[in-house]
Design an enzyme around this catalytic site. Structure first.
Site, PDB file in Angstrom:
ATOM      1  CG  HIS A   1     -18.918 -12.050  22.282  1.00  0.00           C
ATOM      2  ND1 HIS A   1     -18.775 -13.383  22.301  1.00  0.00           N
ATOM      3  CD2 HIS A   1     -18.367 -11.633  21.212  1.00  0.00           C
ATOM      4  CE1 HIS A   1     -17.985 -13.928  21.114  1.00  0.00           C
ATOM      5  NE2 HIS A   1     -17.755 -13.006  20.544  1.00  0.00           N
TER       6      HIS A   1
ATOM      7  CG  HIS B   1     -18.450  -8.134  17.767  1.00  0.00           C
ATOM      8  ND1 HIS B   1     -17.050  -8.471  17.969  1.00  0.00           N
ATOM      9  CD2 HIS B   1     -18.841  -9.739  17.942  1.00  0.00           C
ATOM     10  CE1 HIS B   1     -16.471  -9.578  17.955  1.00  0.00           C
ATOM     11  NE2 HIS B   1     -17.536 -10.627  17.851  1.00  0.00           N
TER      12      HIS B   1
END
Ligand SMILES: [Zn+2]
Length: 143
Positions: free
Chosen positions: A103, A105
Site C-alpha cells: 500500500h 500512503h
C-alpha cells in the site's frame, strides 16, 4: 484462500466484504481512507490483486497503482485537503511493513503541520563518501 491463513484485510476491502471509506477504484488499483490517519484525508492506494511487497505487484497493475496515487494527490490539493503530500511505502518486514498487501500512503500536508518529515530524515541522514557512493550506484545499475 487458505483457511489456515487469516484473510488479507485489504483484499477484503477490495472485495467489498469489509466496509471502508472508499475514494476510488479502477480495474487495477483501489484507494480508501486509512482507519489510522496521521492527517485528515490520509489515503491508502493499493493494487487490486494481492501483492505482499512492492516487488510482487503485477507488472500490468504498476502503472494503474501509480496513476491512482497521482490522481489522489492532485485531488487532495484541488479540494483543499492538502497543500502538499508525502508518499510513504513500506515494502518488506525490514521496512516495518504492517499489512502485507502493498500500500502507498498518500499523506496530506499543510504548511506548519506537526508531521515534520524532514526532522526525521535529518536525524537519520549522514554524510556519504564519494567512493562508497560510486560503489553503491554501480551495484544499483546492475541488471
Ligand atoms: Zn491482499
Amino acid at each position: 484462500m487458505n483457511p489456515a491463513m487469516p484473510a488479507c484485510v485489504f483484499c477484503e476491502i477490495i472485495a467489498h466484504r469489509t466496509p471502508a471509506s472508499w475514494v476510488e477504484e479502477t480495474p487495477g488499483a483501489a484507494a480508501f481512507l486509512t482507519i489510522e490517519p496521521v492527517a485528515d484525508g490520509h489515503t491508502l492506494v493499493v493494487p487490486r490483486t494481492h501483492a505482499s511487497t512492492l516487488e510482487d505487484v503485477r507488472t500490468e497493475e504498476r502503472p494503474q497503482l501509480w496513476e491512482l496515487v497521482h490522481r489522489i494527490s492532485e485531488r487532495m490539493r484541488r479540494v483543499g485537503l492538502a497543500e502538499g503530500v508525502n508518499l510513504l511505502v513500506a515494502s518488506g518486514a525490514a521496512a516495518e511493513q504492517g499489512v502485507f498487501h502493498l500500500h502507498v500512503h498518500v499523506i496530506p500536508r499543510h504548511t506548519g503541520d506537526s508531521i515534520a518529515m524532514n526532522d526525521w530524515l535529518d536525524a537519520k541522514a549522514h554524510a556519504a563518501s564519494g567512493s562508497r557512493q560510486t560503489e553503491l550506484a554501480e551495484r544499483l545499475r546492475s541488471p
